[in-house]
Scaffold this motif. Structure first.
Motif, PDB file in Angstrom:
ATOM      1  N   ARG A 264       0.837  -1.206   0.000  1.00 21.01           N
ATOM      2  CA  ARG A 264       0.000   0.000   0.000  1.00 21.01           C
ATOM      3  C   ARG A 264       0.869   1.252   0.000  1.00 21.01           C
ATOM      4  O   ARG A 264       0.978   1.945   1.012  1.00 21.01           O
ATOM      5  CB  ARG A 264      -0.934   0.000   1.211  1.00 21.01           C
ATOM      6  N   PRO A 265       1.511   1.533  -1.120  1.00 18.40           N
ATOM      7  CA  PRO A 265       2.339   2.743  -1.180  1.00 18.40           C
ATOM      8  C   PRO A 265       1.481   3.995  -1.005  1.00 18.40           C
ATOM      9  O   PRO A 265       0.293   4.010  -1.350  1.00 18.40           O
ATOM     10  CB  PRO A 265       2.953   2.673  -2.583  1.00 18.40           C
ATOM     11  N   GLY A 266       2.099   5.020  -0.438  1.00 22.71           N
ATOM     12  CA  GLY A 266       1.363   6.252  -0.196  1.00 22.71           C
ATOM     13  C   GLY A 266       0.595   6.259   1.102  1.00 22.71           C
ATOM     14  O   GLY A 266      -0.188   7.176   1.365  1.00 22.71           O
ATOM     15  N   THR A 267       0.804   5.242   1.953  1.00 29.64           N
ATOM     16  CA  THR A 267       0.162   5.195   3.262  1.00 29.64           C
ATOM     17  C   THR A 267       1.231   5.246   4.344  1.00 29.64           C
ATOM     18  O   THR A 267       2.429   5.390   4.065  1.00 29.64           O
ATOM     19  CB  THR A 267      -0.663   3.899   3.421  1.00 29.64           C
ATOM     20  N   GLU A 268       0.792   5.090   5.592  1.00 28.50           N
ATOM     21  CA  GLU A 268       1.728   5.122   6.723  1.00 28.50           C
ATOM     22  C   GLU A 268       2.762   3.995   6.645  1.00 28.50           C
ATOM     23  O   GLU A 268       3.818   4.077   7.272  1.00 28.50           O
ATOM     24  CB  GLU A 268       0.969   5.056   8.048  1.00 28.50           C
ATOM     25  N   ARG A 269       2.505   2.977   5.831  1.00 29.14           N
ATOM     26  CA  ARG A 269       3.476   1.895   5.680  1.00 29.14           C
ATOM     27  C   ARG A 269       4.787   2.385   5.074  1.00 29.14           C
ATOM     28  O   ARG A 269       5.826   1.742   5.226  1.00 29.14           O
ATOM     29  CB  ARG A 269       2.911   0.769   4.822  1.00 29.14           C
ATOM     30  N   ASP A 270       4.738   3.497   4.365  1.00 27.36           N
ATOM     31  CA  ASP A 270       5.957   4.008   3.731  1.00 27.36           C
ATOM     32  C   ASP A 270       7.056   4.294   4.749  1.00 27.36           C
ATOM     33  O   ASP A 270       8.249   4.308   4.389  1.00 27.36           O
ATOM     34  CB  ASP A 270       5.649   5.291   2.951  1.00 27.36           C
ATOM     35  N   ALA A 271       6.690   4.511   6.014  1.00 27.64           N
ATOM     36  CA  ALA A 271       7.698   4.783   7.043  1.00 27.64           C
ATOM     37  C   ALA A 271       8.604   3.581   7.266  1.00 27.64           C
ATOM     38  O   ALA A 271       9.704   3.728   7.812  1.00 27.64           O
ATOM     39  CB  ALA A 271       7.017   5.191   8.347  1.00 27.64           C
ATOM     40  N   PHE A 272       8.155   2.405   6.866  1.00 26.50           N
ATOM     41  CA  PHE A 272       8.991   1.200   6.972  1.00 26.50           C
ATOM     42  C   PHE A 272      10.315   1.403   6.245  1.00 26.50           C
ATOM     43  O   PHE A 272      11.382   1.041   6.751  1.00 26.50           O
ATOM     44  CB  PHE A 272       8.234   0.012   6.384  1.00 26.50           C
ATOM     45  N   TRP A 273      10.270   1.991   5.045  1.00 19.08           N
ATOM     46  CA  TRP A 273      11.468   2.132   4.216  1.00 19.08           C
ATOM     47  C   TRP A 273      12.425   3.172   4.782  1.00 19.08           C
ATOM     48  O   TRP A 273      13.626   3.134   4.476  1.00 19.08           O
ATOM     49  CB  TRP A 273      11.078   2.492   2.788  1.00 19.08           C
ATOM     50  N   ASP A 274      11.915   4.080   5.638  1.00 21.33           N
ATOM     51  CA  ASP A 274      12.795   5.083   6.249  1.00 21.33           C
ATOM     52  C   ASP A 274      13.850   4.430   7.132  1.00 21.33           C
ATOM     53  O   ASP A 274      14.954   4.981   7.295  1.00 21.33           O
ATOM     54  CB  ASP A 274      11.979   6.067   7.093  1.00 21.33           C
ATOM     55  N   THR A 275      13.527   3.286   7.713  1.00 23.33           N
ATOM     56  CA  THR A 275      14.460   2.628   8.637  1.00 23.33           C
ATOM     57  C   THR A 275      15.043   1.350   8.051  1.00 23.33           C
ATOM     58  O   THR A 275      16.198   1.022   8.308  1.00 23.33           O
ATOM     59  CB  THR A 275      13.763   2.312   9.963  1.00 23.33           C
ATOM     60  N   TRP A 276      14.248   0.617   7.274  1.00 26.04           N
ATOM     61  CA  TRP A 276      14.793  -0.612   6.668  1.00 26.04           C
ATOM     62  C   TRP A 276      15.774  -0.270   5.561  1.00 26.04           C
ATOM     63  O   TRP A 276      16.783  -0.944   5.378  1.00 26.04           O
ATOM     64  CB  TRP A 276      13.659  -1.484   6.116  1.00 26.04           C
ATOM     65  N   GLY A 277      15.468   0.782   4.825  1.00 22.79           N
ATOM     66  CA  GLY A 277      16.312   1.171   3.703  1.00 22.79           C
ATOM     67  C   GLY A 277      15.604   0.967   2.386  1.00 22.79           C
ATOM     68  O   GLY A 277      14.538   0.348   2.309  1.00 22.79           O
ATOM     69  N   PRO A 278      16.174   1.459   1.300  1.00 29.03           N
ATOM     70  CA  PRO A 278      15.534   1.329  -0.016  1.00 29.03           C
ATOM     71  C   PRO A 278      15.709  -0.065  -0.598  1.00 29.03           C
ATOM     72  O   PRO A 278      16.676  -0.768  -0.298  1.00 29.03           O
ATOM     73  CB  PRO A 278      16.272   2.372  -0.859  1.00 29.03           C
ATOM     74  N   LEU A 279      14.771  -0.446  -1.441  1.00 25.49           N
ATOM     75  CA  LEU A 279      14.891  -1.691  -2.192  1.00 25.49           C
ATOM     76  C   LEU A 279      15.944  -1.531  -3.290  1.00 25.49           C
ATOM     77  O   LEU A 279      16.189  -0.429  -3.773  1.00 25.49           O
ATOM     78  CB  LEU A 279      13.552  -2.063  -2.819  1.00 25.49           C
ATOM     79  N   ALA A 280      16.541  -2.632  -3.678  1.00 20.90           N
ATOM     80  CA  ALA A 280      17.504  -2.596  -4.776  1.00 20.90           C
ATOM     81  C   ALA A 280      16.806  -2.139  -6.052  1.00 20.90           C
ATOM     82  O   ALA A 280      15.665  -2.529  -6.333  1.00 20.90           O
ATOM     83  CB  ALA A 280      18.125  -3.974  -4.976  1.00 20.90           C
ATOM     84  N   ALA A 281      17.480  -1.309  -6.836  1.00 20.12           N
ATOM     85  CA  ALA A 281      16.838  -0.661  -7.979  1.00 20.12           C
ATOM     86  C   ALA A 281      17.169  -1.293  -9.317  1.00 20.12           C
ATOM     87  O   ALA A 281      16.589  -0.921 -10.334  1.00 20.12           O
ATOM     88  CB  ALA A 281      17.235   0.821  -8.014  1.00 20.12           C
ATOM     89  N   ASP A 282      18.088  -2.260  -9.381  1.00 20.22           N
ATOM     90  CA  ASP A 282      18.497  -2.800 -10.673  1.00 20.22           C
ATOM     91  C   ASP A 282      17.425  -3.738 -11.243  1.00 20.22           C
ATOM     92  O   ASP A 282      16.596  -4.279 -10.504  1.00 20.22           O
ATOM     93  CB  ASP A 282      19.830  -3.540 -10.536  1.00 20.22           C
ATOM     94  N   PRO A 283      17.405  -3.941 -12.572  1.00 14.39           N
ATOM     95  CA  PRO A 283      16.356  -4.750 -13.203  1.00 14.39           C
ATOM     96  C   PRO A 283      16.287  -6.193 -12.685  1.00 14.39           C
ATOM     97  O   PRO A 283      15.193  -6.755 -12.583  1.00 14.39           O
ATOM     98  CB  PRO A 283      16.743  -4.721 -14.692  1.00 14.39           C
ATOM     99  N   GLU A 284      17.425  -6.785 -12.378  1.00 16.42           N
ATOM    100  CA  GLU A 284      17.385  -8.167 -11.877  1.00 16.42           C
ATOM    101  C   GLU A 284      16.698  -8.232 -10.511  1.00 16.42           C
ATOM    102  O   GLU A 284      15.931  -9.167 -10.246  1.00 16.42           O
ATOM    103  CB  GLU A 284      18.801  -8.735 -11.797  1.00 16.42           C
TER     104      GLU A 284
END
Length: 332
Positions: A264-284
């Motif tokens: 559910r992007p755009g909700t309060e769940r987005d705060a998870f990524w503030d501490t866990w970190g970003p997902l890998a961005a490469d195509p694989e």
């Protein structure tokens, strides 16, 4: 002993533990003079049978009893033994995890694995979160990101379940798990052709999976239902992490937590990524995440069969088909 089971249909997956068996389990674990005053079955969990026990000396303990072996799917076999093996690896969050007081896998009392754990105070997050305003939930999900990051920081000896058997590569572990899920679906008469397609796709793209070379600890079921929060805090504070029986070694982005946090992007769940970190961005990495999502959907279908929820099982069909179409295009 006051005995309070949950009233379930005779054919329900979870089966009550007779009071005499509970008393004998307690005497074996804590001594022949142990007196149990009450055994109250707890709801919320959907696999093990769980009781809050009260003893004559004032102690409270949790008893968890696994399903009978012949009622377990091959992909869910011996989950309690896997949890028992996992607990030492949860050292970074040990202050949140119930301690195992005793375990008995002999099947001499009831023919089912069981263990005793410390009782954690607090409210299950699904009950406690609604007591707080929605903006405060961001703090909860930020804490969850920290907990998940700490768990994912633990390195392991192989890929696959913590208790083993282990696999040399990540692709071997993924394929083994999917194959078991497909076989379980077949045994129950549930459609599984799309899961077989998923296995074939994963096999053709082994090299993409095997870019993951360092096994990390995955909780396997870390989300609100398995979290406790403080009952009287002005903001939601995580105080407990439960049910690590599905823990395994693998790619952190394959964990159930990542799947749920991204839903559910755009909700309060987005705060998870503030501490866990970003997902890998490469195509694989993006392709692997699609595969992981498909794998979770296959597992949800199987669990729906166990829970006698045909509507939820049917709901996975279109979603999995859409993912298969995207996966078949390969890495882009």
């Amino acid at each position: 002993m006051k005995y309070q089971p949950i009233d379930r249909a005779p054919g329900a997956f979870q089966q009550a533990v007779p009071p005499q068996a509970i008393e004998e389990m307690c005497r074996r674990a804590f001594g022949p003079g142990t007196e149990v005053l009450a055994a109250v079955e707890l709801g919320g969990g959907m696999y093990n049978s769980t009781y809050r026990l009260e003893f004559a000396d004032g102690r409270q303990t949790v008893l968890r009893v696994a399903p009978e072996p012949d009622r377990q799917f091959r992909s869910e076999r011996a989950l309690m033994r896997n949890e028992y093996a996992t607990v030492p690896y949860l050292a970074p969050v040990a202050h949140l995890v119930p301690r195992v007081l005793a375990a008995d896998f002999t099947h001499q009392v009831l023919g089912r694995d069981h263990l005793f754990q410390t009782f954690l105070d607090g409210l299950p997050a699904p009950q406690g979160l609604p007591l707080h305003p929605r903006p405060a939930w961001r703090g909860f999900y930020a804490q969850l990101g920290t907990v998940a990051r700490e768990i994912h920081g633990v390195r392991g000896p192989w890929f696959g379940t913590v208790a083993g058997p282990g696999h040399r590569t990540w692709s071997e572990a993924v394929l083994a798990g999917l194959t078991d899920t497909a076989a379980d679906l077949a045994d129950t008469g549930t459609p599984f052709d799309d899961v077989e397609e998923l296995i074939a796709l994963a096999g053709r793209h082994r090299a993409v999976l095997d870019r993951i070379t360092e096994p990390r600890l995955l909780h396997g079921d870390l989300w609100n239902i398995n979290l406790m929060i403080a009952p009287d805090s002005p903001a939601p504070v995580i105080t407990g992490v439960l049910d690590c029986d599905r823990a395994h070694w693998g790619d952190p982005e394959a964990d159930w937590t990542i799947f749920m946090a991204a839903r559910r992007p755009g909700t309060e769940r987005d705060a998870f990524w503030d501490t866990w970190g970003p997902l890998a961005a490469d195509p694989e990495a993006a392709w692997r995440r699609l595969l992981y999502t498909a794998r979770h959907l296959a597992a949800v279908r199987l669990e729906s069969v166990r829970l006698a929820d045909p509507e939820q099982a049917a709901a996975t069909v279109d979603d999995l088909r859409a993912l298969l179409d995207r996966l078949a295009r390969g890495v882009r």
